[in-house]
Write an enzyme that holds these catalytic residues in place. Structure first.
Site, PDB file in Angstrom:
ATOM      1  N   ALA A   1       0.802  -1.234   0.000  1.00 28.93           N
ATOM      2  CA  ALA A   1       0.000   0.000   0.000  1.00 28.93           C
ATOM      3  C   ALA A   1       0.826   1.271   0.000  1.00 28.93           C
ATOM      4  O   ALA A   1       0.278   2.359   0.142  1.00 28.93           O
ATOM      5  CB  ALA A   1      -0.944   0.000   1.204  1.00 28.93           C
TER       6      ALA A   1
ATOM      7  N   TYR B   1       5.592 -16.786 -13.707  1.00 27.51           N
ATOM      8  CA  TYR B   1       4.779 -15.674 -13.219  1.00 27.51           C
ATOM      9  C   TYR B   1       3.298 -16.029 -13.231  1.00 27.51           C
ATOM     10  O   TYR B   1       2.564 -15.747 -12.268  1.00 27.51           O
ATOM     11  CB  TYR B   1       5.021 -14.422 -14.060  1.00 27.51           C
ATOM     12  CG  TYR B   1       4.063 -13.290 -13.750  1.00 27.51           C
ATOM     13  CD1 TYR B   1       4.046 -12.701 -12.488  1.00 27.51           C
ATOM     14  CD2 TYR B   1       3.163 -12.816 -14.702  1.00 27.51           C
ATOM     15  CE1 TYR B   1       3.174 -11.665 -12.190  1.00 27.51           C
ATOM     16  CE2 TYR B   1       2.287 -11.785 -14.420  1.00 27.51           C
ATOM     17  CZ  TYR B   1       2.282 -11.212 -13.162  1.00 27.51           C
ATOM     18  OH  TYR B   1       1.410 -10.187 -12.868  1.00 27.51           O
TER      19      TYR B   1
ATOM     20  N   ASP C   1       7.226  -7.559   5.183  1.00 30.04           N
ATOM     21  CA  ASP C   1       7.565  -8.411   4.053  1.00 30.04           C
ATOM     22  C   ASP C   1       6.605  -9.589   4.132  1.00 30.04           C
ATOM     23  O   ASP C   1       6.645 -10.357   5.103  1.00 30.04           O
ATOM     24  CB  ASP C   1       9.019  -8.887   4.162  1.00 30.04           C
ATOM     25  CG  ASP C   1       9.460  -9.746   2.983  1.00 30.04           C
ATOM     26  OD1 ASP C   1       8.585 -10.319   2.300  1.00 30.04           O
ATOM     27  OD2 ASP C   1      10.673  -9.855   2.756  1.00 30.04           O
TER      28      ASP C   1
END
Length: 292
Positions: free
Chosen positions: A21, A171, A77
């Site tokens: 954020a 990914y 993290d």
């Protein structure tokens, strides 16, 4: 922020935990909810400014407070279970609980198998899939007690078309892992009245990270992050006992709620829009009038 979806005060006093954020889409959503007077937990790694990327958890917190919200910046993290638990505990101590979790933190590497080293592979999977799962698991006891509790993952519709896997399977697996959490958790948490949904942009979204990755390239064809914050606002106001298990595209959810002017979200008005990865063929054809 845009005014296409007006703030109603719905989120006043609600506590929203948002990963990633400090900038980009995560911060844009935080600012939109802050205008209602929400409590925002700014959970991200960025405690000191990056030389080429503006914003830290502290500067984001200042913006949230100025917008009308209450902010708690936490260095997190999402790969670190102890850091996640500490941030959740701090949020509960400060605000009394958690009503909404937004799993926005993500890592990307658009590389093929040969060019993806295992360190990068592990990073993507530990942030995208494992981080989402860990945050959801850790917040769950408080979401069970929340008011109209929601989990929103910024992840794409599950589409097993090989074209999404061939160029960057590492990914894609990691990003679809976030969406598989939606598929499983919405069913698992249904008895608790916790909504679990996914939101994904129809087009590329221009953020400071995009600018950095494109080496200061052109924003033409991209949309502003405000289209995602408006979409999130709409989703999170829905009845959590009924609106769950949805894989939503930003433009489509906004159209259903009366937005007709999408030019306001364009970075460069009139430029041909660039579709994002993982947009389902049906959504692409409806918007762009041709097949992928």
């Amino acid at each position: 922020m845009s005014d296409a979806i007006p703030n109603t005060g719905f989120f006043a006093g609600k506590t929203v935990f948002i990963t990633g954020a400090s900038r980009g889409i995560g911060k844009e959503i935080a600012l939109k909810l802050a205008k209602d007077g929400a409590n925002i937990v700014v959970a991200a790694k960025t405690a000191t400014a990056h030389p080429k990327l503006p914003g830290t958890i502290y500067t984001a917190a200042e913006e949230i407070e100025k917008a009308g919200g209450h902010a708690l910046p936490c260095v997190v993290d999402v790969r670190d279970e102890s850091a996640v638990k500490a941030a959740v505990d701090a949020a509960v101590k400060r605000f009394g609980g958690i009503d909404i979790l937004i799993n926005n933190a993500s890592a990307i590497s658009l590389t093929n198998t040969e060019d993806t080293d295992m360190k990068r592979y592990d990073l993507m999977h530990s942030i995208n899939t494992r981080g989402t799962y860990l945050l959801t698991k850790t917040c769950l006891p408080y979401l069970k007690k929340g008011k109209n509790p929601h989990i929103l993952n910024i992840s794409p519709p599950l589409d097993m078309d090989p074209k999404w896997f061939g160029p960057h399977v590492g990914y894609t697996m990691a990003k679809f892992g976030m969406s598989m959490c939606v598929l499983g958790h919405h069913e698992e948490f249904r008895p608790f009245g916790i909504a679990v949904n996914a939101l994904w942009p129809l087009t590329a979204i221009w953020t400071s990270a995009m600018e950095f990755l494109s080496h200061g390239g052109d924003s033409a064809g991209n949309r502003k992050a405000s289209i995602m914050s408006d979409s999130a606002y709409v989703i999170l106001t829905q009845d959590s006992t009924k609106f769950t298990g949805n894989f939503l595209i930003d433009e489509e959810i906004l159209r259903k709620h009366g937005v007709q002017d999408f030019e306001q979200y364009e970075c460069v008005k009139g430029a041909s829009l660039i579709p994002d990865f993982f947009v389902p063929a049906k959504s692409y054809e409806a918007r762009f009038g041709s097949k992928l």
